[in-house]
Design an enzyme around this catalytic site. Sequence first.
Site, PDB file in Angstrom:
ATOM      1  N   CYS A 151       0.843  -1.199   0.000  1.00  0.00           N
ATOM      2  CA  CYS A 151       0.000   0.000   0.000  1.00  0.00           C
ATOM      3  C   CYS A 151       0.882   1.255   0.000  1.00  0.00           C
ATOM      4  O   CYS A 151       1.499   1.565  -1.007  1.00  0.00           O
ATOM      5  CB  CYS A 151      -0.958  -0.037   1.194  1.00  0.00           C
ATOM      6  SG  CYS A 151      -2.355   1.094   1.039  1.00  0.00           S
ATOM      7  N   HIS A 164      -3.270  -5.410   0.202  1.00  0.00           N
ATOM      8  CA  HIS A 164      -2.726  -5.907   1.465  1.00  0.00           C
ATOM      9  C   HIS A 164      -2.749  -7.439   1.460  1.00  0.00           C
ATOM     10  O   HIS A 164      -3.711  -8.054   1.930  1.00  0.00           O
ATOM     11  CB  HIS A 164      -3.549  -5.385   2.644  1.00  0.00           C
ATOM     12  CG  HIS A 164      -3.391  -3.930   2.912  1.00  0.00           C
ATOM     13  ND1 HIS A 164      -2.536  -3.443   3.885  1.00  0.00           N
ATOM     14  CD2 HIS A 164      -3.966  -2.845   2.344  1.00  0.00           C
ATOM     15  CE1 HIS A 164      -2.599  -2.125   3.906  1.00  0.00           C
ATOM     16  NE2 HIS A 164      -3.461  -1.724   2.975  1.00  0.00           N
ATOM     17  N   GLU A 166      -1.291  -9.442   3.343  1.00  0.00           N
ATOM     18  CA  GLU A 166      -1.217 -10.021   4.695  1.00  0.00           C
ATOM     19  C   GLU A 166      -2.577 -10.403   5.246  1.00  0.00           C
ATOM     20  O   GLU A 166      -2.680 -11.294   6.107  1.00  0.00           O
ATOM     21  CB  GLU A 166      -0.530  -9.039   5.665  1.00  0.00           C
ATOM     22  CG  GLU A 166      -1.307  -7.796   6.017  1.00  0.00           C
ATOM     23  CD  GLU A 166      -1.094  -6.626   5.073  1.00  0.00           C
ATOM     24  OE1 GLU A 166      -1.342  -5.472   5.487  1.00  0.00           O
ATOM     25  OE2 GLU A 166      -0.687  -6.866   3.923  1.00  0.00           O
TER      26      GLU A 166
END
Length: 650
Positions: free
Chosen positions: A427, A554, A556
């Site tokens: 990001c 993202h 994750e």
Amino acid sequence: LCVTHTVSSCLSRPGTHPLCLCVSGKRKKMKYVLVTGGVVSGLGKGITASSIGVLLQSCGLRVTCIKIDPYLNYDAGTISPYEHGEVFVLEDGSEVDLDLGNYERFLGCTLTRDNNITLGKIQQQVMDRERKGDYLGTTVQIVPHVTDAIKEWVERVAMIPVDGKEGPPDVCIIELGGTIGDNESRPFTDALSQLSYSVGPENFCLIHVTLVPVLSVVGEQKTKPTQHSIRDLRGLGLSPDIIACRSTKVLEENVKEKLSRFCYVPVQNILSLHDVHNIWHIPLLLKDQNAHEPISKVLNLAGIAKEPSLEKWASMVEISDNLHVQVRIAVVGKYTDLSDAYLSVSKALMHASVAFGKKLVLDLVPSPDLEKTTMKENSSAYKAAWMLLKGADGVIIPGGYGNRGVEGKILAAKYARENNIPFLGICLGMQVAVIEFARSVLCLPDANSTEFKPETKHPCIVFMPEGSTNHMGGTMRLGSRRSYFHVKDSISARLYGNKEFVDERHRHRYEVNPDMAVCLEKAGLSFAAKDETGKRIEIVEVPSHPFFIGAQFHPEFKSRPGKISPLFLGLIAAACGELDAVLTPVSIQQDNNQHVVLGNETRVDPINGFCNGTNKTSQKSVRHNDDLYLHQISKSSRRKLNGNPYFDSE
């Protein structure tokens, strides 16, 4: 009660509505497990609730989760990470508490915005009803109108499956945020007390997580704080069935007996949740104490729940505990004082490092300390930050907002690019990498983001045209979005298995300036993936660098134990000097007709499938994010990954 209705009676005949849960005129009884906390906050209620979910799943039960946050914010989207840790983003774009991330990682489920209840949401719902005239002629009060809204919400969401299967779950785990006795929690404790009464004691189990401190002077485990907490809990109309005691060491037997005597809870229902070095041990800790037995007894699950089976989980923990070869990753950000601010990033790195057979060493580098102003004001902090950065095998810059520490992040990206250090920008991390590239390679010293310098002459990063400049909450580009690969031989495309596209979760309101895309590409920056329009940049790479990737999304948020995020796995592999171990050869195409079934998983057959005619001793099939990839791996990597249940379990 029908899933689609919030009224107390089903509007359709039993069995006629496609989502009606009535059977022979009776609704299926949901089993509730409520997890509360006492004495102090931050005891680990979320991990406890997640671990209980894992234990119940291992008993063959289907589980869903609800997190209650008693603050007035509508959601967590506008709250600073210093308040409650990171903001976790779900598939549907909702910004929620980080505990929902723990639920998804532990239970392998996909939650929605309704699985997170806040007082702000309830208040807005009640006021909307009042304006519509639903309460016409009635004085709207906390009891019964607010408490009824809470109960209806819980009962409705509890019946919605989150595991991808048809039909309602068996058990709903509810975590009440905060500490028992907090003023803001009162409407929820009242509603949950009413819920326990309405569903009956055989359908409601309360687990109270509390603290048993040890005074350093006397070295004795003290029970008085727990006794007072349970007294307050009972004063609110809730009585614990199980007490989970947090302590630094294993709870002593005489302490359990004392708690049983004064709290009126059986000794076998008092659990020791002492400190462990890895939270993956908590489900095993609960199993070793037979925590499933009192839960099953309270909820009358005899004949339904089987004996827990956590062999795969135990194997994963054993592998993690026996790793010795280190890989050091530097996380460069401005919220490094609170590790929970980057919780999902640290967990994704841990998933990848364990899968790759390495022990993760995580260095949190404060990005402001990398800047030249810090060198003048606090030279020791400056030297310490740069020492951590230069000692890392890989660098990651996670997402963030605001201009504090941005120049430090740009310096970190510059160091990684110029010194061939594996780099992953997420990001804002991707955006600062683009800014650094424009400054250093295109020789545009004024290059910047309009977020930090609106008057810049060379805006590399600009505000998205569809974004709102008036409202902050819920106005970003949020949730799962599709990214299409435009550079088929890029590292990121090969990490994702040469797929045409990937779906990842987003949370941003700024993007790479499409007007500067051509000059950036000519200078050597590759735009590996874009959105469905072909204009919005999703992944950037520096092809001349061993591993330099930036992602606007993202990754994750979708990383799970056994379902590793490809970009994080690539970073760890590159940091270990073994990137080829996880790259899909460009020439190999996926053939879904060539597969074998192993348990419930479908995998490519490397022997009888499309690997015929190749060196069979140097290839292995691996599954990531529910996609089938064929990885060319070295013999040393094969020995390391072969037989690893953590890596192969999904």
